[in-house]
Design an enzyme around this catalytic site. Structure first.
Site, short mmCIF file in Angstrom:
data_model
loop_
_atom_site.label_atom_id
_atom_site.label_comp_id
_atom_site.label_asym_id
_atom_site.label_seq_id
_atom_site.Cartn_x
_atom_site.Cartn_y
_atom_site.Cartn_z
N HIS A 265 0.81 -1.23 0.00
CA HIS A 265 0.00 0.00 0.00
C HIS A 265 0.84 1.27 0.00
O HIS A 265 0.37 2.34 0.40
CB HIS A 265 -0.97 0.00 1.19
CG HIS A 265 -1.84 -1.21 1.26
ND1 HIS A 265 -2.70 -1.56 0.25
CD2 HIS A 265 -1.97 -2.16 2.22
CE1 HIS A 265 -3.33 -2.68 0.59
NE2 HIS A 265 -2.91 -3.07 1.76
N HIS B 98 -4.80 -0.83 7.53
CA HIS B 98 -4.56 -1.18 6.12
C HIS B 98 -3.25 -1.92 5.90
O HIS B 98 -3.22 -3.00 5.31
CB HIS B 98 -4.63 0.07 5.26
CG HIS B 98 -4.96 -0.17 3.82
ND1 HIS B 98 -5.92 -1.09 3.41
CD2 HIS B 98 -4.48 0.40 2.67
CE1 HIS B 98 -6.00 -1.07 2.10
NE2 HIS B 98 -5.13 -0.19 1.62
#
Length: 577
Positions: free
Chosen positions: A373, A400
């Site tokens: 990410h 995340h």
């Protein structure tokens, strides 16, 4: 025997003194910016673990008929609380028929004494369906989901309650919660737990058991709750890579019974401690007719209307002297959109004399040095960072990335003593395993074409200044990355006063260790240096940071010394007998 007793007393005194010295060495953000530190993944640990099966005792339905289950609390206002629960059987199959919510009432009976419920309130109920227009995929319809808002609560007060339908004699067992302080610069929630990317694995169990042991007064859940979308709707085994294991799936469908299992798994905690959630990418769950986020938006109560928001995807609330802002990364975050306009108005209303601390949370981190990410939500950062900096946000929590990372105070990738402290806690224990690769290490820098967000555009860019000028990735741990570690865990925030807050990150592998946090620091506000644009109250300003630190350390020292001398006194008495 006397020698043994003497050694025991001496050892006790030594351990206490050592713990005291260690406690005095907790760093503060005033000592920063810190030289970047990386704690490597421990090869003796597993990077992940299997999901708990649906027949696991913590996931099974243990009530019958219309008795409540999956009971959960959430803040509404400082004097009101949301209580949610589910009754009836969910259904999954090719053909399902929704339950009728009108067949069972939504009641909460509550009071300040055990067994005496002098007050009651009714609410609303609803069901939702997850439908797929593809042959062979199973559809789902939920049990009846109840939401009741109880009002007029007194601050810092214990309440006993039952929920259900009294006419059917289908009420829950007695449960209890304690309200938090009213907004005030002198009152704070005792212990704020922060966790993200939880899932339902064996690692998840360790995380939640550890979190419960740390006795939180509230929970921030920063997205990716159940990972129900890691399953085929036909109930296939969960996958760490859905598209890898199910390449022929017509859609990334979602096995909704995992939501019910997650609600049961969390109930022992959420039925007594308010949990404030924000959506992650695993909550998108697309289905027929372009519907998304159906389970998330139906199952959870959040104070959207109470905070002037028209959406469950972003809202704010106060808990003592902390103002919390929960933002949505998977809906429009652009400056021309409704969320940005709401955020600007919410920030303008904050009175830092009443709520000195402002804490924000959203799912994907803006500052992240892991390959996973990397720079994924640059578009959101470019739209919103300047506004948050202008209003002096103190701390930002995200998930995340399945690892832990604490960022030095930063703004626009430049170290800045007035920037927020960003903390990534996407290490709750999910099936996708812990992230171990860093973007700054040889061969790990992702391509600018990778890490495309599931919502919004791609704004990947090379750095325009500093040690990484002209590069997409740094060639060493970035100077804004203070500490990173590839372990599962959770965090606890303890606000001491209007200036100091203690942040502690707990590794899962140290659940039974005493005084052994994975990362610990005092986050210090400097309002005299970093003036915020939000309202300034006429309440007297807090003591300067050094004075506040001295007062806190003196109080801490006195308490420790009293405990130390008490133990010495009783130990010597025992020694001489």
């Amino acid at each position: 025997m006397g020698g043994l007793k003497f050694c025991t007393v001496f050892f006790t005194i030594f351990v206490l003194a050592d713990n005291f010295v260690a406690a005095q060495n907790i760093p503060t953000t005033l000592d920063g910016p810190f030289k970047p530190v990386t704690q490597r993944f421990d090869p003796s640990l597993r990077r992940g673990s299997d999901d708990l099966p649906m027949d696991h005792p913590r996931l099974k339905r243990n009530v019958t008929g219309m008795f409540p289950e999956q009971i959960a609390l959430a803040f509404s206002t400082p004097t009101s609380m949301w209580i949610s629960w589910i009754t009836g059987d969910a259904q999954i199959g090719l053909n399902v028929t929704a339950l009728d919510p009108s067949t069972v009432a939504s009641e909460v009976w509550y009071g300040k004494e055990s067994g005496k419920y002098s007050m009651n309130q009714t609410g609303v109920s609803v069901v939702y369906s997850q439908l797929y227009p593809y042959e062979g995929l199973w559809n789902y319809t939920s049990g009846i989901i109840h939401h009741v808002r109880i009002e007029g609560l007194e601050p810092e007060t214990k309440y006993y309650y039952k929920c259900g339908d009294s006419s059917l004699a289908a009420m829950s067992e007695e449960l209890v919660f304690e309200t938090l302080p009213l907004p005030s610069p002198n009152k704070y929630p005792p212990r704020i737990a922060v966790v993200g990317d939880l899932g339902l694995t064996s690692n998840t169990s360790t995380t939640i058991d550890h979190l419960i042991k740390n006795d939180p007064s509230m929970i921030l859940m920063v997205g990716d709750l159940t990972y129900a979308n890691q399953y085929l709707t036909t109930g296939g085994k969960g996958a760490s890579c859905f598209s890898c294991q199910f390449p022929n799936a017509p859609i990334r469908e979602t096995y909704q019974p995992r939501w019910d299992g997650w609600g049961r798994f969390m109930e022992p905690l959420t039925s007594r401690v308010p949990m404030m959630v924000i959506e992650g990418n695993h909550e998108i769950e697309p289905q027929a007719a372009g519907v998304t986020f159906k389970s998330y938006s139906t199952r959870f109560s959040v104070p959207s209307k109470e905070s002037g928001s028209n959406s469950n995807f972003y809202y704010s609330f106060d808990a003592g002297g902390v103002h919390f802002i929960m933002l949505g990364a998977y809906i429009d975050y652009n400056r021309t959109g409704a969320q940005y306009a709401w955020l600007q108005e919410d920030l303008q209303k904050i009175d830092r004399g009443v709520t000195p601390w402002v804490v924000a949370a959203w799912h994907p981190p803006w500052y992240n040095s892991y390959s996973s990410h990397y720079q994924e939500f640059e578009c959101m950062r470019l739209q919103m960072e300047e506004l948050l900096y202008q209003y002096g946000i103190d701390i930002v929590f995200s998930g995340h990335v399945h690892a832990y990372e604490r960022i030095n105070r930063v703004y626009n990738y430049i170290l800045d003593p007035c920037g927020p402290v960003y903390i990534t806690v996407g290490d709750g224990g999910n099936i996708e395993r812990v992230d171990v690769e860093h973007a700054d290490e040889p061969g790990n820098c992702p391509s600018p074409g990778n890490n495309k967000p599931e919502f919004g555009g791609v704004c990947h860019q090379n750095f325009s200044s500093g040690p990484a000028k002209g590069k997409f990735c740094w060639d060493r741990q970035p100077d804004w990355s203070a500490y990173r570690e590839s372990s599962f865990g959770h965090g606890i925030l303890e606000v001491v006063n209007s200036t100091y807050a203690l942040w502690t990150w707990h590794r899962n592998q140290e659940i039974y260790g005493e005084n052994s946090p994975g990362d610990q620091i005092y986050i210090v506000r400097q309002p005299h240096l970093c003036s915020a644009a939000s309202q300034d109250s006429h309440i007297a300003p807090p003591s300067p940071p050094k004075d506040a630190a001295i007062k806190f350390q003196t109080s801490f020292f006195n308490g420790l010394m009293i405990s130390l001398f008490s133990i010495i006194y009783f130990s010597l008495q025992w020694f001489w007998t």
